[in-house]
Design a protein around this motif. Sequence first.
Motif, PDB file in Angstrom:
ATOM      1  N   THR A  90      -4.240   4.044   8.299  1.00 34.69           N
ATOM      2  CA  THR A  90      -3.068   3.452   7.641  1.00 34.69           C
ATOM      3  C   THR A  90      -2.510   2.290   8.462  1.00 34.69           C
ATOM      4  N   PRO A  91      -1.959   1.278   7.778  1.00 34.28           N
ATOM      5  CA  PRO A  91      -1.295   0.174   8.493  1.00 34.28           C
ATOM      6  C   PRO A  91      -0.146   0.702   9.363  1.00 34.28           C
ATOM      7  N   THR A  92       0.565   1.723   8.889  1.00 33.41           N
ATOM      8  CA  THR A  92       1.707   2.261   9.639  1.00 33.41           C
ATOM      9  C   THR A  92       1.264   2.833  10.973  1.00 33.41           C
TER      10      THR A  92
ATOM     11  N   HIS B 169      -4.485  -3.503   6.238  1.00 33.47           N
ATOM     12  CA  HIS B 169      -4.118  -4.003   4.897  1.00 33.47           C
ATOM     13  C   HIS B 169      -5.294  -4.764   4.272  1.00 33.47           C
TER      14      HIS B 169
ATOM     15  N   MET C  60      -7.744  -2.378   2.964  1.00 32.38           N
ATOM     16  CA  MET C  60      -7.287  -1.801   1.689  1.00 32.38           C
ATOM     17  C   MET C  60      -7.594  -2.754   0.526  1.00 32.38           C
TER      18      MET C  60
ATOM     19  N   ILE D 135      -4.772   5.843   0.548  1.00 33.42           N
ATOM     20  CA  ILE D 135      -3.978   4.958   1.418  1.00 33.42           C
ATOM     21  C   ILE D 135      -3.605   3.693   0.634  1.00 33.42           C
TER      22      ILE D 135
ATOM     23  N   GLU E 299      -0.882   4.432  -1.842  1.00 30.59           N
ATOM     24  CA  GLU E 299       0.410   4.661  -1.167  1.00 30.59           C
ATOM     25  C   GLU E 299       1.026   3.338  -0.719  1.00 30.59           C
ATOM     26  N   GLU E 300       0.180   2.475  -0.148  1.00 32.33           N
ATOM     27  CA  GLU E 300       0.685   1.173   0.312  1.00 32.33           C
ATOM     28  C   GLU E 300       1.154   0.331  -0.879  1.00 32.33           C
TER      29      GLU E 300
ATOM     30  N   LYS F  75       4.512   1.496  -1.984  1.00 25.50           N
ATOM     31  CA  LYS F  75       5.577   0.999  -1.091  1.00 25.50           C
ATOM     32  C   LYS F  75       5.980  -0.420  -1.462  1.00 25.50           C
TER      33      LYS F  75
END
Length: 292
Positions: free
Chosen positions: A98-100, A169, A172, A243, A246-247, A250
């Motif tokens: 994930t980017p987070t 990102h 993704m 993922i 989810e991104e 957001k």
Amino acid sequence: MKIGFIGTGVMGHAIVEHLIAAKHELYVYNRTKSKTDDLVENGATWKESPKEVTEESDLVFTMVGYPKDVQEVYYNEDKGIFSANVTGKILIDLTTSTPTLAEEIYQTAREKQATSLDAPVSGGDLGAKNATLTIMVGGDKEAFDRLLPIFKRIGKTYTLHGGAGKGQHTKMANQIMIAGTMTGMTEMLVYANKAGLDLDKVLDTLAGGSAANWSMSNYSPRILAKNFSPGFFVKHFIKDLKIALEEAEKMSLDLPNTKLAEQLYEKLANQGYENDGTQALIKLWWPEGKKS
Ligand code: NAP
């Protein structure tokens, strides 16, 4: 250069082979030790934990399965990368994650006088074997520049997309595209077969026109040969699509095609095929991969 490598599965194993061939000093760790045996025979040194790998290395690569594995490898209190002294080191996560989490790792690394890059890859098992990976990087330019000789050894394209998290990102964005090419390729084969066409001829023809794409040229031959080994695991593609969704959420973005691909791959996994390669999507139409 002293290089640590954690996670020697389908992708990591092939990458380590290139780094050994380039005469680097390799320190390796994998959850299942036997997957490093031949690497050790070829000159790598086995270490008992990510911490021990880190202590020996200037650069530490990780290429594990899921974000939770990345979390464990970096943050385990006793054995994780950050339990070692990381001052001056560059930590590079090649996992699709994930980017987070990439941003968190970057922050922790900076607090400990180190730096990190998120550097997920594309190009599949063959890209890793042939050192032709596409590498999508987030982090500082200085660290990226220091990594260039290594990226050149394992990939054919390597691009810095911005600060920490931007590599993930970009990956993704890549997976959202692949969601379309995998579902498109599968439906194309099912349709062409039902219409009584010669599939080899169809593939040759499509490869020369505007439908040409990587999924079709790499995975259609495996489907026709009934080879469903990974390649790229169904379970990992589901992880990536989740993922991405989810991104997107957001960012208040709706991606219906990606959502549908995720549902189709979930259905496939529920039928017991999560450890097959992603080309196994065809089994939703051709049980056990047989044409009908
Ligand atoms: P893989 O064969 O499952 O490799 C992952 C390796 O990481 C396994 O050997 C696993 O150990 C090890 N591992 C997991 N958790 C660990 C931990 N806590 N400590 C130490 N080792 C740990 O998967 P892969 O195909 O190489 O893919 C790796 C990553 O690259 C995934 O995020 C995937 O989405 C991404 N990716 C894959 C491809 C592809 O075509 N295969 C392409 C691009 C990106 P075990 O041996 O015990 O399972």
